[in-house]
Design an enzyme around this catalytic site. Sequence first.
Site, PDB file in Angstrom:
ATOM      1  CG  LEU A   1     -18.247   1.458   3.988  1.00  0.00           C
ATOM      2  CD1 LEU A   1     -17.603   2.769   4.440  1.00  0.00           C
ATOM      3  CD2 LEU A   1     -19.677   1.380   4.504  1.00  0.00           C
TER       4      LEU A   1
ATOM      5  CB  SER B   1     -20.495   5.548   1.442  1.00  0.00           C
ATOM      6  OG  SER B   1     -20.448   6.511   0.400  1.00  0.00           O
TER       7      SER B   1
ATOM      8  CE1 TYR C   1      -3.356  -2.719   0.292  1.00  0.00           C
ATOM      9  CE2 TYR C   1      -3.678  -2.182   2.599  1.00  0.00           C
ATOM     10  CZ  TYR C   1      -4.014  -2.920   1.493  1.00  0.00           C
ATOM     11  OH  TYR C   1      -5.010  -3.858   1.584  1.00  0.00           O
TER      12      TYR C   1
ATOM     13  NE  ARG D   1     -12.486  -2.562  -3.708  1.00  0.00           N
ATOM     14  CZ  ARG D   1     -11.205  -2.847  -3.489  1.00  0.00           C
ATOM     15  NH1 ARG D   1     -10.330  -1.896  -3.386  1.00  0.00           N
ATOM     16  NH2 ARG D   1     -10.816  -4.098  -3.377  1.00  0.00           N
ATOM     17  N   GLY D   2     -16.669   2.780  -0.962  1.00  0.00           N
ATOM     18  CA  GLY D   2     -17.275   4.109  -0.972  1.00  0.00           C
ATOM     19  C   GLY D   2     -18.563   4.194  -1.776  1.00  0.00           C
TER      20      GLY D   2
HETATM   21  N1  LIG Z   1      -7.407  -8.479   1.534  1.00  0.00           N
HETATM   22  C1  LIG Z   1      -7.653  -7.745   0.478  1.00  0.00           C
HETATM   23  O1  LIG Z   1      -7.542  -8.197  -0.660  1.00  0.00           O
HETATM   24  C2  LIG Z   1      -8.070  -6.314   0.645  1.00  0.00           C
HETATM   25  C3  LIG Z   1      -8.465  -5.585  -0.486  1.00  0.00           C
HETATM   26  C4  LIG Z   1      -8.861  -4.263  -0.309  1.00  0.00           C
HETATM   27  C5  LIG Z   1      -8.849  -3.698   0.942  1.00  0.00           C
HETATM   28  N2  LIG Z   1      -8.432  -4.415   2.033  1.00  0.00           N
HETATM   29  C6  LIG Z   1      -8.405  -3.788   3.383  1.00  0.00           C
HETATM   30  O2  LIG Z   1      -9.731  -3.466   3.758  1.00  0.00           O
HETATM   31  C7  LIG Z   1      -9.810  -2.089   4.121  1.00  0.00           C
HETATM   32  C8  LIG Z   1     -11.199  -1.542   3.817  1.00  0.00           C
HETATM   33  O3  LIG Z   1     -11.488  -1.649   2.439  1.00  0.00           O
HETATM   34  P1  LIG Z   1     -11.607  -0.415   1.472  1.00  0.00           P
HETATM   35  O4  LIG Z   1     -10.940   0.759   2.100  1.00  0.00           O
HETATM   36  O5  LIG Z   1     -11.124  -0.819   0.149  1.00  0.00           O
HETATM   37  O6  LIG Z   1     -13.137  -0.205   1.251  1.00  0.00           O
HETATM   38  P2  LIG Z   1     -14.379   0.328   2.093  1.00  0.00           P
HETATM   39  O7  LIG Z   1     -14.126   0.313   3.537  1.00  0.00           O
HETATM   40  O8  LIG Z   1     -15.542  -0.410   1.528  1.00  0.00           O
HETATM   41  O9  LIG Z   1     -14.536   1.821   1.530  1.00  0.00           O
HETATM   42  C9  LIG Z   1     -13.639   2.854   1.763  1.00  0.00           C
HETATM   43  C10 LIG Z   1     -14.263   4.115   1.179  1.00  0.00           C
HETATM   44  O10 LIG Z   1     -15.440   4.436   1.933  1.00  0.00           O
HETATM   45  C11 LIG Z   1     -15.373   5.778   2.391  1.00  0.00           C
HETATM   46  N3  LIG Z   1     -15.920   5.856   3.757  1.00  0.00           N
HETATM   47  C12 LIG Z   1     -15.347   5.409   4.898  1.00  0.00           C
HETATM   48  N4  LIG Z   1     -16.128   5.642   5.970  1.00  0.00           N
HETATM   49  C13 LIG Z   1     -17.220   6.273   5.496  1.00  0.00           C
HETATM   50  C14 LIG Z   1     -18.391   6.794   6.107  1.00  0.00           C
HETATM   51  N5  LIG Z   1     -18.578   6.715   7.421  1.00  0.00           N
HETATM   52  N6  LIG Z   1     -19.324   7.380   5.312  1.00  0.00           N
HETATM   53  C15 LIG Z   1     -19.136   7.457   3.988  1.00  0.00           C
HETATM   54  N7  LIG Z   1     -18.053   6.986   3.361  1.00  0.00           N
HETATM   55  C16 LIG Z   1     -17.097   6.407   4.094  1.00  0.00           C
HETATM   56  C17 LIG Z   1     -13.900   6.133   2.409  1.00  0.00           C
HETATM   57  O11 LIG Z   1     -13.771   7.496   2.243  1.00  0.00           O
HETATM   58  P3  LIG Z   1     -12.561   8.337   2.928  1.00  0.00           P
HETATM   59  O12 LIG Z   1     -11.307   7.711   2.389  1.00  0.00           O
HETATM   60  O13 LIG Z   1     -12.812   9.697   2.474  1.00  0.00           O
HETATM   61  O14 LIG Z   1     -12.660   8.171   4.406  1.00  0.00           O
HETATM   62  C18 LIG Z   1     -13.366   5.331   1.223  1.00  0.00           C
HETATM   63  O15 LIG Z   1     -13.550   6.044   0.024  1.00  0.00           O
HETATM   64  C19 LIG Z   1      -8.675  -1.434   3.321  1.00  0.00           C
HETATM   65  O16 LIG Z   1      -8.307  -0.183   3.891  1.00  0.00           O
HETATM   66  C20 LIG Z   1      -7.609  -2.486   3.427  1.00  0.00           C
HETATM   67  O17 LIG Z   1      -6.932  -2.378   4.663  1.00  0.00           O
HETATM   68  C21 LIG Z   1      -8.060  -5.710   1.898  1.00  0.00           C
END
Ligand SMILES: NC(=O)c1ccc[n+]([C@@H]2O[C@H](COP(=O)([O-])OP(=O)(O)OC[C@H]3O[C@@H](n4cnc5c(N)ncnc54)[C@H](OP(=O)(O)O)[C@@H]3O)[C@@H](O)[C@H]2O)c1
Length: 334
Positions: free
Chosen positions: A209, A215, A59, A211-212
């Site tokens: 979420l 949301s 990352y 990825r947003g």
């Molecule tokens: N194992 C794997 O293959 C894999 C793959 C992808 C991700 N991951 C892990 O999982 C974590 C979470 O996944 P993700 O970040 O991809 O997706 P997510 O949690 O589904 O979505 C993140 C998005 O949602 C927004 N968001 C967060 N809180 C919010 C709220 N309260 N209201 C409205 N929007 C909100 C964020 O905006 P802001 O950024 O503006 O806060 C960001 O754009 C990653 O950070 C990573 O550590 C693992």
Amino acid sequence: MSELPLRRLGRDGPSVSAIGLGCMGMSGTYGPVEDEESIATIHAALDAGVTLLDTGDFYGMGHNEMLIRDALSARERGEALISVKFGALRGPDNRFAGNDARPAAVPNFLAYSLRRLGTDHIDIYRPARLDPDVPIEETVGAIAEMVTAGYVRQIGLSEVGEETLRRAQAVHPICDVQLEYSLLARSIEASVLPAARKLGIAVTAYGVLTRGLLSGDWTPERQLAQSDIRAHSPRYSGPNLEHNLALVDAVAALAAELGASVAQVAIAWVLSRGEDIVALVGSSRRERLAGALGALDLRLGEDALSALERAVPAGAAAGSRYPEAAMAQLDSER
Ligand SMILES: NC(=O)c1ccc[n+]([C@@H]2O[C@H](COP(=O)([O-])OP(=O)(O)OC[C@H]3O[C@@H](n4cnc5c(N)ncnc54)[C@H](OP(=O)(O)O)[C@@H]3O)[C@@H](O)[C@H]2O)c1
């Protein structure tokens, strides 16, 4: 520090807060972010009682781990468990270039992560993807040696299928498997989730979420930067996006009835799927984090769950969750 509800990772693994903080977005995956706000968000999460921080050495090519190091520098190391993914290869142009989970690569990746994180151990260490050229027994065996040596506490997996889970667990206890799971991504319900349950392996759900997208903050006019990975995923463009936003609208109507945000309903739905599921939420701003943690106060009753099921039945989302080449790397989708 406050207390949040805890959930156990695996039969004998650690208990962690039901919501963990996903740090990926703090290294530019979804466009530019300020380090200062990211660090403040990690501090706010710890203060609220979040005890799981998720990262990957790829990352921001080390940036994310160094950010976590900076955030934790004024804190006790035991305040949070750090979960690290390794093995994804990248080039200087930012592109992903396959995976390396050979036994010889494991201590090397680990050594660099320990240095970047400024710590002497990683709490949960996992290959980001199954390396098709390396039997999972060999990768897990090499991480198990690092457990014995004291550099790693627990072993996890990511986006693997039923057979891989079973083979890995036969070598060393696996505490959790990271899988995308949300109202809009339910493919794990067919076989991986039941298999993990049978084996006593917890699921840390990511993309809760979508990825947003799920949301309430996504508008059809939103333009994504080329550096934003969502710009290259079928779920977030064209007619697929239009279709998926209609599903989000249906969730928004239910959320309004519940006096909650779409994000809170999306997180509460994942948490309602079982006590063996932890929701990783990728908030990189304090305001978003506070909104996300509000999901812990939301109880979805039978009526709300049935209404959500009718509004977004399994398989309702249009477009795959990753581009074709990345989908092909997912052992969990085989
Ligand atoms: N194992 C794997 O293959 C894999 C793959 C992808 C991700 N991951 C892990 O999982 C974590 C979470 O996944 P993700 O970040 O991809 O997706 P997510 O949690 O589904 O979505 C993140 C998005 O949602 C927004 N968001 C967060 N809180 C919010 C709220 N309260 N209201 C409205 N929007 C909100 C964020 O905006 P802001 O950024 O503006 O806060 C960001 O754009 C990653 O950070 C990573 O550590 C693992």
